[in-house]
Design a protein around this motif. Sequence first.
Motif, short mmCIF file in Angstrom:
data_model
loop_
_atom_site.label_atom_id
_atom_site.label_comp_id
_atom_site.label_asym_id
_atom_site.label_seq_id
_atom_site.Cartn_x
_atom_site.Cartn_y
_atom_site.Cartn_z
N GLN A 1 0.88 -1.12 -0.21
CA GLN A 1 -0.06 -0.30 -0.23
C GLN A 1 0.80 1.41 0.32
N ALA A 2 2.17 1.08 -0.06
CA ALA A 2 3.27 2.37 0.63
C ALA A 2 3.17 2.40 -0.82
N PRO A 3 3.26 3.86 -1.72
CA PRO A 3 3.42 4.90 -2.69
C PRO A 3 4.61 4.86 -3.23
N ASP A 4 5.19 5.37 -2.11
CA ASP A 4 6.74 5.21 -1.75
C ASP A 4 7.88 3.82 -1.99
N TRP A 5 6.97 2.45 -1.94
CA TRP A 5 8.06 1.38 -1.72
C TRP A 5 8.47 1.11 -3.25
N ALA A 6 9.69 0.92 -3.51
CA ALA A 6 9.89 0.17 -4.40
C ALA A 6 10.65 -0.70 -4.17
N PRO A 7 10.58 -2.14 -5.00
CA PRO A 7 11.43 -3.33 -4.42
C PRO A 7 13.44 -3.09 -4.56
N ILE A 8 13.71 -4.42 -4.42
CA ILE A 8 14.77 -3.48 -4.47
C ILE A 8 15.94 -5.01 -5.78
N THR A 9 16.59 -4.71 -6.04
CA THR A 9 17.27 -5.11 -7.05
C THR A 9 18.19 -5.79 -6.59
N LEU A 10 17.88 -7.50 -6.91
CA LEU A 10 18.66 -8.45 -6.35
C LEU A 10 20.51 -8.71 -7.05
N PRO A 11 20.62 -8.89 -6.34
CA PRO A 11 23.12 -9.07 -7.01
C PRO A 11 22.75 -10.13 -8.23
N TRP A 12 23.87 -10.51 -8.71
CA TRP A 12 23.63 -11.18 -9.08
C TRP A 12 24.70 -12.76 -8.80
#
Length: 75
Positions: A56-67
């Motif tokens: 529900q949070a508009p400022d939530w951004a999923p992190i990219t997983l490192p290789w």
Amino acid sequence: MATHTLPPGDPIATMTPAEEAAMRQRAASTALWLFIAVASVLFTLFTVAYAMRMDQAPDWAPITLPWQLWLSTAL
């Protein structure tokens, strides 16, 4: 400091050492189960709060997983 004595016939005063040990065991078991319940509820609430924040949070951004994560998973 005043000392208090138990009156004769008091159930605690007439307990055998085995009965006293059993009473302590029950008290310890109850305290342990209470702690487990509290820890479980806290874990559940934190998990629900995390899920709600992700959803529900508009400022939530999923992190990219490192290789490197995928490499170490494959190995």
